[in-house]
Design an enzyme around this catalytic site. Structure first.
Site, mmCIF file in Angstrom:
data_model
loop_
_atom_site.group_PDB
_atom_site.id
_atom_site.type_symbol
_atom_site.label_atom_id
_atom_site.label_comp_id
_atom_site.label_asym_id
_atom_site.label_seq_id
_atom_site.Cartn_x
_atom_site.Cartn_y
_atom_site.Cartn_z
ATOM 1 C CG ASP A 22 30.592 69.962 86.385
ATOM 2 O OD1 ASP A 22 30.513 70.951 85.639
ATOM 3 O OD2 ASP A 22 31.590 69.712 87.101
ATOM 4 C CG PHE A 23 28.287 66.273 80.820
ATOM 5 C CD1 PHE A 23 28.561 65.710 82.060
ATOM 6 C CD2 PHE A 23 27.661 65.489 79.871
ATOM 7 C CE1 PHE A 23 28.229 64.393 82.350
ATOM 8 C CE2 PHE A 23 27.317 64.159 80.159
ATOM 9 C CZ PHE A 23 27.598 63.615 81.390
ATOM 10 C CD GLU A 24 33.083 72.236 84.410
ATOM 11 O OE1 GLU A 24 34.107 72.901 84.129
ATOM 12 O OE2 GLU A 24 32.755 71.938 85.567
ATOM 13 C CE1 TYR A 25 37.780 70.572 78.695
ATOM 14 C CE2 TYR A 25 37.076 69.088 80.444
ATOM 15 C CZ TYR A 25 37.986 70.008 79.943
ATOM 16 O OH TYR A 25 39.080 70.370 80.685
#
Length: 352
Positions: free
Chosen positions: A158-161
């Site tokens: 969950d790497f949202e950046y």
């Protein structure tokens, strides 16, 4: 057709439950689960909603796969007997040195289905740092993620950046993880899209062959910094689902759904003030008493604030689920357990 809903609640309930409610995993396109979270207390009164006649008798919706997130420290929200096939256990983080920290223990979850370790990275610069190919920190993080996943059935990234220039590095990162997981499930949580975006680091088509599931975070259409509006309006969700189905397909798609709501006020006083502005406030608000606290001038004044709240109940959730089912979507996933109205579980069932 318009539906009339009569909502009865105290202003205290609104302020407590929604203004205080943060740590929303909501995709970082609008927010994300980054701040501490406050749950409502059982001692507070239940929210009372009176439905019109055509909003009663909701259907029971069935899906072969139902995912739900559980946050560390809130494991009790995973009640026995819920119609859930997969749990995403949130959440392990990457620290300032690129090390994996706060890995939850699999044995804390009493669940017979699949449990996936969820790993997040909450900074754009830090995400760039750990994705750089050839860096020892990236190699160490991949090794840590693989090791941490051993007690689990799978890993969700969950790497949202992810920075705009790191799309290929993100893809190769996922490929290395898949090879190292040796058959365990690899899934990703990705921001919602309604169309293809040029040079998108979260290009569904490129990511699809590398993973077993893509959970599309179809929430935070409106977020804390936007104009007021539904976290996930029905029309917007339909457009997200149509695009996701077309690109990802039903076998690997999990449509994310929100259990939470949001509140907006028409006035926020938190800001830095120059002296001329302060003088204007004193005049406009008819401030009568400026006192000194340890030699520093201070004053207090009151201002009425209108608060607007959008939230989810069994009707809105059922309507969204029925829409997804009618589109032949096979899997949905909820952020997150403990935020929902418990009534929703009366209208959801696993299909064979």
């Amino acid at each position: 057709m318009k539906h009339k809903i009569i909502k009865t609640y105290s202003i205290f309930f609104v302020l407590f439950t929604f203004v205080q409610c943060s740590n929303f995993k909501p995709s970082l396109t609008g927010s994300t689960l980054q701040s501490s979270e406050t749950e409502s207390d059982d001692s507070h009164p239940e929210l009372v909603i009176t439905y019109s006649q055509d909003m009663k008798n909701l259907p029971v919706t069935q899906f072969p796969e139902i995912w739900a997130y559980v946050v560390t420290g809130r494991e009790s929200a995973l009640a026995r007997g819920l119609p859930i096939t997969d749990v995403g256990y949130f959440g392990s983080e990457v620290d300032a040195y690129g090390k994996l920290i706060d890995v939850p223990r699999r044995q804390n979850i009493n669940f017979q289905g699949r449990v996936h370790l969820v790993a997040a990275c909450s900074s754009r610069s830090l995400t760039h740092f750990v994705l750089l190919e050839g860096r020892p920190e990236r190699k160490a993080l991949i090794e840590d993620l693989i090791a941490a996943t051993r007690p689990y059935d799978g890993l969700q990234i969950d790497f949202e950046y992810v920075p705009a220039r790191d799309g290929e590095a993100y893809l190769s990162f996922l490929r290395e993880l898949r090879a190292g997981l040796q058959g365990k499930m690899l899934t990703v949580a990705l921001a919602a899209r309604t169309r293809k975006i040029a040079d998108d680091v979260y290009d569904y088509e490129k990511i699809l062959p590398v993973v077993d599931r893509i959970l599309v975070m179809a929430y935070d259409e409106h977020w804390s910094g936007s104009d007021p509006g539904s976290v996930a309006s029905i029309d917007w969700c339909r457009r997200v689902a149509e695009y996701s189905l077309r690109v990802i397909g039903p076998e690997k798609l999990v449509m994310g759904m929100p259990f939470y709501g949001r509140a907006w006020g028409d006035y926020s006083p938190s800001r830095a003030l120059v002296h001329s502005t302060i003088a204007g406030i004193i005049k406009d608000e008819n401030v009568q008493n400026v006192r000194y606290e340890n030699g520093i001038p201070a004053f207090t004044y009151n201002k009425n604030v209108s608060i607007r709240v959008y939230f989810e109940d069994e009707f809105s959730l059922s309507r969204r689920m029925e829409m997804y089912r009618s589109m032949n979507i096979r899997a949905i996933g909820f952020w997150r357990l403990g935020q929902e109205t418990t009534e929703i579980w009366r209208y959801l069932k696993l299909s064979q």
